[in-house]
Write an enzyme that holds these catalytic residues in place. Sequence first.
Site, PDB file in Angstrom:
ATOM      1  N   LYS A 203     -18.930  24.482 -31.387  1.00 57.72           N
ATOM      2  CA  LYS A 203     -18.764  23.241 -30.639  1.00 57.72           C
ATOM      3  C   LYS A 203     -19.604  22.089 -31.347  1.00 57.72           C
ATOM      4  O   LYS A 203     -20.255  22.049 -32.260  1.00 57.72           O
ATOM      5  CB  LYS A 203     -19.436  23.572 -29.348  1.00 57.72           C
ATOM      6  CG  LYS A 203     -18.606  24.411 -28.294  1.00 57.72           C
ATOM      7  CD  LYS A 203     -19.019  24.370 -26.944  1.00 57.72           C
ATOM      8  CE  LYS A 203     -18.085  25.243 -26.271  1.00 57.72           C
ATOM      9  NZ  LYS A 203     -18.446  26.155 -24.987  1.00 57.72           N
ATOM     10  N   ARG A 237     -19.820  34.283 -27.191  1.00 59.44           N
ATOM     11  CA  ARG A 237     -18.473  33.969 -26.841  1.00 59.44           C
ATOM     12  C   ARG A 237     -18.137  33.232 -28.287  1.00 59.44           C
ATOM     13  O   ARG A 237     -18.781  31.966 -28.387  1.00 59.44           O
ATOM     14  CB  ARG A 237     -18.029  32.958 -25.796  1.00 59.44           C
ATOM     15  CG  ARG A 237     -16.716  32.896 -25.725  1.00 59.44           C
ATOM     16  CD  ARG A 237     -16.312  31.838 -24.493  1.00 59.44           C
ATOM     17  NE  ARG A 237     -14.930  31.589 -24.379  1.00 59.44           N
ATOM     18  CZ  ARG A 237     -14.438  30.625 -24.989  1.00 59.44           C
ATOM     19  NH1 ARG A 237     -14.722  30.042 -25.712  1.00 59.44           N
ATOM     20  NH2 ARG A 237     -12.913  30.663 -24.981  1.00 59.44           N
TER      21      ARG A 237
HETATM   22  N1  HH2 Z   1     -16.286  27.490 -23.682  1.00 54.07           N
HETATM   23  C1  HH2 Z   1     -14.840  27.057 -24.261  1.00 54.07           C
HETATM   24  C2  HH2 Z   1     -13.984  27.880 -23.315  1.00 54.07           C
HETATM   25  N2  HH2 Z   1     -14.380  28.904 -22.296  1.00 54.07           N
HETATM   26  N3  HH2 Z   1     -16.007  30.124 -21.325  1.00 54.07           N
HETATM   27  C3  HH2 Z   1     -17.276  30.280 -21.393  1.00 54.07           C
HETATM   28  N4  HH2 Z   1     -17.819  31.454 -20.536  1.00 54.07           N
HETATM   29  N5  HH2 Z   1     -18.345  29.812 -22.109  1.00 54.07           N
HETATM   30  C4  HH2 Z   1     -18.019  28.719 -22.827  1.00 54.07           C
HETATM   31  O1  HH2 Z   1     -18.837  28.005 -23.302  1.00 54.07           O
HETATM   32  C5  HH2 Z   1     -16.543  28.499 -22.884  1.00 54.07           C
HETATM   33  C6  HH2 Z   1     -15.430  29.097 -22.225  1.00 54.07           C
HETATM   34  C7  HH2 Z   1     -14.467  26.122 -24.974  1.00 54.07           C
HETATM   35  O2  HH2 Z   1     -14.248  26.703 -26.188  1.00 54.07           O
HETATM   36  P1  HH2 Z   1     -12.669  27.121 -26.893  1.00 54.07           P
HETATM   37  O3  HH2 Z   1     -11.901  28.348 -25.780  1.00 54.07           O
HETATM   38  O4  HH2 Z   1     -12.604  27.631 -28.083  1.00 54.07           O
HETATM   39  O5  HH2 Z   1     -11.714  25.780 -26.479  1.00 54.07           O
HETATM   40  P2  HH2 Z   1     -10.641  25.510 -25.838  1.00 54.07           P
HETATM   41  O6  HH2 Z   1     -11.349  25.198 -24.095  1.00 54.07           O
HETATM   42  O7  HH2 Z   1     -10.262  24.068 -26.138  1.00 54.07           O
HETATM   43  O8  HH2 Z   1      -9.507  26.320 -25.547  1.00 54.07           O
END
Ligand code: HH2
Length: 269
Positions: A203, A237
Amino acid sequence: MGVLNVTPDSFSDGGRYLDPDAALRHARAMVAEGADLVDVGGESTRPGAEPVDAGEELRRVMPVVERLAGDVPVSIDTSKAAVARAATAAGAVFVNDVTALHGDPEMAAVVADSGADLCLMHMLGEPRTMQDDPRYDDVVAEVAAFLEERLAFAVGAGIAEHRIWLDPGIGFGKTLEHNLELLRRLDEIVALGRPVVVGASRKRFLGALTGRGEAERLAGTVAANVMAFERGAHMFRVHDVAAARDALTVASATVDESSSEAHNPLRNP
Ligand code: HH2
């Protein structure tokens, strides 16, 4: 929890797993590396992301969920009841709702009926605008109060308390200092009594600290996860499963037995 974004625009792996065969290969590789769950998401929640409708989200995630579930443990990363309903019917065992049941009035009933586990995550505002000057008097106290209220709401809606996980929502309406304060005082979230999920992987706050781009934040991710583990987090995660698993295996071997694999809530519910 290994991340599998079936989106064109996710901040780190957007566009890489739109082909279901590539998504399946990546999911199986993450399980082979030690993931206990694969978190399939069809809508980016990165700062500034535009929402997608349920039809488009279903078209993205269902070919992957249908072929994965039953084979590997699947989490569905969605705030839409229709998507959670279809994914759990296809075998997903975990619903990861970044709106903590605020996004869709039908979500609580869908999760209750499915018997799936649920992650309630804190977010200030919505992804499109959440990084526009977020403010708190005491970020940890406010996140804890929010999660406590959402936990009570979920239990009141018929979701078994022992199936509920809590997540402070690193990067969701938080400045660098807010994210650090949440990690520093994570024990106050753990004290709510439910297992805690932390999503720090790659992040932006890690880039702010190290000056590194998204693909170069593995060491920062590992450090954040180990510190969160030491303060009582249960699930991590991550995009890079092997590194996370190794780091947490070593970290858990150095602390007391209550944090060991024997107490993994997913493996030993
Ligand atoms: N962060 C993201 C998405 N889902 N769910 C939980 N429970 N906790 C988190 O910190 C979290 C999450 C954001 O990351 P990512 O899925 O890699 O990116 P994007 O939202 O752009 O798909």
